[in-house]
Enzyme design. Structure first.
Site, PDB file in Angstrom:
ATOM      1  N   CYS A 114      -6.033  -5.191   8.732  1.00 30.59           N
ATOM      2  CA  CYS A 114      -5.407  -6.448   9.145  1.00 30.59           C
ATOM      3  C   CYS A 114      -6.428  -7.490   9.585  1.00 30.59           C
ATOM      4  O   CYS A 114      -6.131  -8.690   9.583  1.00 30.59           O
ATOM      5  CB  CYS A 114      -4.390  -6.203  10.257  1.00 30.59           C
ATOM      6  SG  CYS A 114      -3.010  -5.140   9.754  1.00 30.59           S
ATOM      7  N   HIS A 250      -3.069 -13.351  13.314  1.00 31.29           N
ATOM      8  CA  HIS A 250      -2.514 -12.302  12.465  1.00 31.29           C
ATOM      9  C   HIS A 250      -1.049 -12.122  12.837  1.00 31.29           C
ATOM     10  O   HIS A 250      -0.699 -11.979  14.005  1.00 31.29           O
ATOM     11  CB  HIS A 250      -3.284 -11.000  12.686  1.00 31.29           C
ATOM     12  CG  HIS A 250      -2.652  -9.803  12.047  1.00 31.29           C
ATOM     13  ND1 HIS A 250      -2.199  -9.814  10.746  1.00 31.29           N
ATOM     14  CD2 HIS A 250      -2.398  -8.560  12.532  1.00 31.29           C
ATOM     15  CE1 HIS A 250      -1.682  -8.634  10.453  1.00 31.29           C
ATOM     16  NE2 HIS A 250      -1.790  -7.854  11.529  1.00 31.29           N
ATOM     17  N   ASN A 280       4.506  -8.254   8.628  1.00 32.20           N
ATOM     18  CA  ASN A 280       3.064  -8.045   8.724  1.00 32.20           C
ATOM     19  C   ASN A 280       2.510  -7.831   7.323  1.00 32.20           C
ATOM     20  O   ASN A 280       2.732  -6.788   6.713  1.00 32.20           O
ATOM     21  CB  ASN A 280       2.777  -6.832   9.612  1.00 32.20           C
ATOM     22  CG  ASN A 280       1.293  -6.585   9.830  1.00 32.20           C
ATOM     23  OD1 ASN A 280       0.451  -7.135   9.129  1.00 32.20           O
ATOM     24  ND2 ASN A 280       0.979  -5.735  10.785  1.00 32.20           N
TER      25      ASN A 280
END
Length: 323
Positions: A114, A250, A280
């Site tokens: 990520c 993020h 996500n």
């Protein structure tokens, strides 16, 4: 004069299939309310069965090229952040290079889960400042739907697929914080936390594996580490949180996003939030959010942006840039 890596184009791509929270209710002990209350996610996009990460990345790259008014051969390098490349090798980046018809330069993948896009931005910035390239395409692209355990309600409802891209170009600045371009970066990792977020398969095990996560522990590390890395990067640039126009974080979980903003002393009206629409998307989430915010008119040229992310490794970092 000081060399700067300046953003000259952004773009994104989302698969056509939209999956609302309600779609999980038929197969899991979950509900739309349960997912929203814990993550802020309302829907996400999933790639079609025959759609690959490199294809998503290529569409985002084309959008960024169009936004910049550039051709593929105007690009010197492609850095593609992904944990879900099409094949073990060659890199998805070289597949994008071929699909674009880019006949020069070089391309490679970078894997920091990520945090991948933050790492890729830092890498591209270093290549530009060192003279290795004048224009670099930086892409984040993922098909995390390929590594979900569809029986695990704590993880499979959180992730989505997508891609975002931006183009960095060498330009001259004054060396002051009001320059456009990347002003500072901060990267970190700590391998002792591997068990908190990982995939239980890979080439050495001859299996694809599924994503596994200790969500409460990841949350605890995320807020503290994200606020710290953002403040460190701002300090390197000679700036503070008060100077920031937008945080583009993020997009993992609304509670992490809110907690980080609160720890930095920033109101949520200065935070770009797209997690409700995309879930996500790992390395794709920051460029996706940045592109969406540019298209909507939220982010404008001259705005001071902080991007920060944390992912498996644990790996985390931040980039300060002026659009």
């Amino acid at each position: 004069m000081t060399s700067r890596a300046v953003v000259v184009g952004v773009g994104h791509y989302l698969p056509q299939r939209v999956v609302p929270n309600s779609e999980f209710e038929a197969t899991l002990d979950t509900s739309d309310d349960w997912i929203r209350s814990r993550s802020g996610i309302e829907r996400r996009h999933f790639a079609a069965d025959d759609e690959t990460t490199s294809e998503l990345a290529t569409e985002a790259a084309r959008a960024a090229l169009a936004d910049a008014g550039l051709k593929p051969d105007d690009i010197d390098a492609i850095v593609l952040a992904t944990s879900t490349a099409d094949l073990t090798f060659p890199s998805a980046a070289t597949m994008v290079q071929a699909a674009l018809g880019m006949t020069r330069g070089f391309a490679f993948d970078l894997q920091a889960v990520c945090a991948g896009f933050v790492y890729a931005l830092s890498t591209a910035n270093a290549m530009i400042l060192s003279g290795q390239a004048k224009r670099v395409m930086v892409i984040g692209a993922e098909t995390f739907s390929r590594i979900m355990d569809w029986t695990d309600r704590s993880t499979c409802v959180l992730f989505g697929d997508g891609a975002g891209a931006l183009i960095l170009e060498l330009q001259e600045g004054t060396g002051q914080p009001d320059d456009r371009g990347i002003l500072a970066t901060d990267l970190n990792s700590d391998g002792q936390f591997r068990e908190l977020l990982y995939v239980d398969g890979g080439v050495s095990t001859q299996s694809t594996g599924f994503l596994r996560m200790q969500g409460n522990q990841v949350f605890r590390h995320a807020v503290e580490k994200l606020a710290a890395t953002a403040e460190t990067a701002l300090g390197k640039a000679g700036l503070s949180a008060a100077d920031v126009d937008w945080i583009v974080p993020h997009q993992a979980n609304i509670r992490i996003i809110q907690g980080t903003a609160r720890k930095m002393g920033l109101d949520m009206d200065r935070v770009i939030v797209t997690v409700q629409d995309h879930g996500n998307t790992s390395a794709a989430s920051i460029p996706l959010a940045l592109s969406v915010a540019r298209q909507s008119g939220q982010i404008k040229t001259g705005d001071l942006i902080v991007t920060e992310a944390i992912g498996g490794g644990l790996a985390w970092g931040a980039v300060v840039l002026r659009m």
